[in-house]
Enzyme design. Structure first.
Site, PDB file in Angstrom:
ATOM      1  CE  LYS A   1      -3.637  -0.583   4.993  1.00 17.96           C
ATOM      2  NZ  LYS A   1      -4.899   0.027   5.427  1.00 17.96           N
TER       3      LYS A   1
ATOM      4  CG  HIS B   1      -2.098  -0.865   1.131  1.00 14.79           C
ATOM      5  ND1 HIS B   1      -2.021  -2.197   1.436  1.00 14.79           N
ATOM      6  CD2 HIS B   1      -3.379  -0.633   0.734  1.00 14.79           C
ATOM      7  CE1 HIS B   1      -3.216  -2.752   1.236  1.00 14.79           C
ATOM      8  NE2 HIS B   1      -4.061  -1.826   0.809  1.00 14.79           N
TER       9      HIS B   1
HETATM   10  P1  NAD Z   1      -7.243   9.438   5.438  1.00 12.96           P
HETATM   11  O1  NAD Z   1      -6.346   9.635   6.600  1.00 12.96           O
HETATM   12  O2  NAD Z   1      -6.912  10.094   4.139  1.00 12.96           O
HETATM   13  O3  NAD Z   1      -8.750   9.880   5.817  1.00 12.96           O
HETATM   14  C1  NAD Z   1      -9.360   9.670   7.051  1.00 12.96           C
HETATM   15  C2  NAD Z   1     -10.134  10.929   7.388  1.00 12.96           C
HETATM   16  O4  NAD Z   1     -10.953  10.680   8.527  1.00 12.96           O
HETATM   17  C3  NAD Z   1      -9.225  12.110   7.717  1.00 12.96           C
HETATM   18  O5  NAD Z   1      -9.576  13.231   6.927  1.00 12.96           O
HETATM   19  C4  NAD Z   1      -9.475  12.341   9.204  1.00 12.96           C
HETATM   20  O6  NAD Z   1      -9.348  13.705   9.589  1.00 12.96           O
HETATM   21  C5  NAD Z   1     -10.931  11.855   9.321  1.00 12.96           C
HETATM   22  N1  NAD Z   1     -11.344  11.560  10.699  1.00 12.96           N
HETATM   23  C6  NAD Z   1     -10.642  10.978  11.708  1.00 12.96           C
HETATM   24  N2  NAD Z   1     -11.378  10.964  12.838  1.00 12.96           N
HETATM   25  C7  NAD Z   1     -12.574  11.533  12.543  1.00 12.96           C
HETATM   26  C8  NAD Z   1     -13.752  11.810  13.296  1.00 12.96           C
HETATM   27  N3  NAD Z   1     -13.857  11.517  14.602  1.00 12.96           N
HETATM   28  N4  NAD Z   1     -14.800  12.397  12.651  1.00 12.96           N
HETATM   29  C9  NAD Z   1     -14.730  12.731  11.347  1.00 12.96           C
HETATM   30  N5  NAD Z   1     -13.609  12.513  10.597  1.00 12.96           N
HETATM   31  C10 NAD Z   1     -12.565  11.903  11.178  1.00 12.96           C
HETATM   32  O7  NAD Z   1      -7.369   7.858   5.249  1.00 12.96           O
HETATM   33  P2  NAD Z   1      -7.976   7.031   4.015  1.00 12.96           P
HETATM   34  O8  NAD Z   1      -6.867   6.583   3.118  1.00 12.96           O
HETATM   35  O9  NAD Z   1      -9.132   7.775   3.435  1.00 12.96           O
HETATM   36  O10 NAD Z   1      -8.501   5.730   4.791  1.00 12.96           O
HETATM   37  C11 NAD Z   1      -9.423   5.837   5.877  1.00 12.96           C
HETATM   38  C12 NAD Z   1      -9.725   4.445   6.416  1.00 12.96           C
HETATM   39  O11 NAD Z   1     -10.412   3.669   5.409  1.00 12.96           O
HETATM   40  C13 NAD Z   1      -8.476   3.628   6.780  1.00 12.96           C
HETATM   41  O12 NAD Z   1      -8.776   2.839   7.909  1.00 12.96           O
HETATM   42  C14 NAD Z   1      -8.264   2.754   5.553  1.00 12.96           C
HETATM   43  O13 NAD Z   1      -7.543   1.572   5.812  1.00 12.96           O
HETATM   44  C15 NAD Z   1      -9.705   2.457   5.201  1.00 12.96           C
HETATM   45  N6  NAD Z   1      -9.926   2.033   3.816  1.00 12.96           N
HETATM   46  C16 NAD Z   1     -10.818   1.018   3.635  1.00 12.96           C
HETATM   47  C17 NAD Z   1     -11.129   0.603   2.360  1.00 12.96           C
HETATM   48  C18 NAD Z   1     -12.179  -0.470   2.178  1.00 12.96           C
HETATM   49  O14 NAD Z   1     -12.491  -0.835   1.027  1.00 12.96           O
HETATM   50  N7  NAD Z   1     -12.751  -0.980   3.277  1.00 12.96           N
HETATM   51  C19 NAD Z   1     -10.526   1.204   1.236  1.00 12.96           C
HETATM   52  C20 NAD Z   1      -9.614   2.250   1.453  1.00 12.96           C
HETATM   53  C21 NAD Z   1      -9.336   2.663   2.754  1.00 12.96           C
END
Ligand code: NAD
Length: 267
Positions: free
Chosen positions: A160, A156
């Site tokens: 991450k 990744h």
């Molecule tokens: P990222 O860090 O770019 O985004 C996460 C966002 O959530 C940030 O903007 C952060 O400020 C916000 N956040 C944190 N706490 C919060 C709260 N209490 N209220 C509102 N917003 C809040 O990360 P990302 O790359 O977008 O990934 C986010 C999550 O999704 C990770 O856990 C990642 O592994 C997961 N993910 C899952 C899949 C899937 O298919 N299930 C795919 C991609 C990413």
């Protein structure tokens, strides 16, 4: 019926991909978005803060208000936030699409408990291809005896924060299920130094990090003299957003319960 979709973590990488997907999908509208308390984007126009042009929706920090204004909320944030959002969904009886990874077993249990009062689709990976890979992995593990060592390799992007990826762990659970064993008892993670020989029947994990890789997973079945590899490469995180929006449309109006992508996709 138009589905009103709220996005918590709306300025994150996935939050922005989800916003684009919702806007491009018929019969879905954006109900609003929130960010983490103290985030610099709060109070700004969501589209302008994300560099997408004006959207006419202000980034908020009140998750409960966003749930009230939405039919379905999508959560791709961080573990503690994912639990808090699942508990708001339960308190309001609102549907939730939950994709955050890296939750502890105790946090996963709290999300499961919330599903007694809210319809929750929870998946470590929302892409169609990965969900097919999960099914193929379970089948291959069921057909191959433990002379085939199972190793799961993932890569990744450099940002991450959790490892192995939630998808790698889901692939491990699928392989363990195919073999009729408990992943917790057979997994080998984080090998370093003199670890001793690989255990027979073990399921090993390796995590690579770098660049802007959206997500790559390979399940290797290695025996003496031959090797089978099943793999998936995500070229863009839009595939997760597409699956998540499909899940949101599917779960709107469903009774409380914990659902997976296999049900959404009818696999
Ligand atoms: P990222 O860090 O770019 O985004 C996460 C966002 O959530 C940030 O903007 C952060 O400020 C916000 N956040 C944190 N706490 C919060 C709260 N209490 N209220 C509102 N917003 C809040 O990360 P990302 O790359 O977008 O990934 C986010 C999550 O999704 C990770 O856990 C990642 O592994 C997961 N993910 C899952 C899949 C899937 O298919 N299930 C795919 C991609 C990413």
């Amino acid at each position: 019926m138009t589905v009103r979709i709220g996005i918590v973590g709306c300025l994150g990488r996935m939050g922005q991909a989800l916003a684009n997907e919702v806007r491009a999908t018929a019969e879905c509208v954006l109900a609003g978005g929130t960010e983490a308390p103290g985030h610099a984007g709060i109070g700004k126009d969501w589209g302008e803060a994300a560099g997408l042009g004006r959207l006419g929706l202000t980034v908020g920090d009140d998750a409960a208000a966003l749930f009230r204004a939405s039919d379905v909320v999508m959560d791709f944030t961080a573990p503690a936030a994912a639990v808090a959002h699942a508990e708001i969904a339960a308190a309001q009886g609102k549907a939730l699409v939950s994709g955050t990874t890296g939750l502890s077993p105790e946090q996963e249990e709290r999300v499961r408990a919330a599903a007694a009062k809210a319809a929750i689709v929870r998946a470590a990976n929302f892409s169609l291809g990965v969900n097919l890979l999960l099914a193929l992995t379970e089948r291959a593990a069921a057909l191959l005896d433990p002379a085939f060592d199972i190793e799961i390799v993932e890569m990744h992007h450099r940002h991450k924060v959790d490892a192995p990826s939630g998808t790698a762990l889901a692939l491990g659970r699928a392989a363990a299920k195919g073999r009729g064993v408990d992943l917790a008892k057979v997994s080998e993670r984080g090998r370093d130094g003199v670890t001793g020989a690989r255990g027979r029947g073990a399921i090993g994990f390796a995590a690579l990090r770098g660049g802007d890789v959206a997500g790559e997973h390979t399940v290797i079945f290695a025996a003496d003299g031959e090797r089978i590899e099943l793999g998936h490469r995500a070229g863009t995180r839009q595939i997760f957003a597409r699956g998540a929006v499909r899940a949101a449309r599917w779960v709107a109006g469903k009774p409380p319960g914990l659902y997976g992508m296999a049900e959404v996709l009818g696999l």
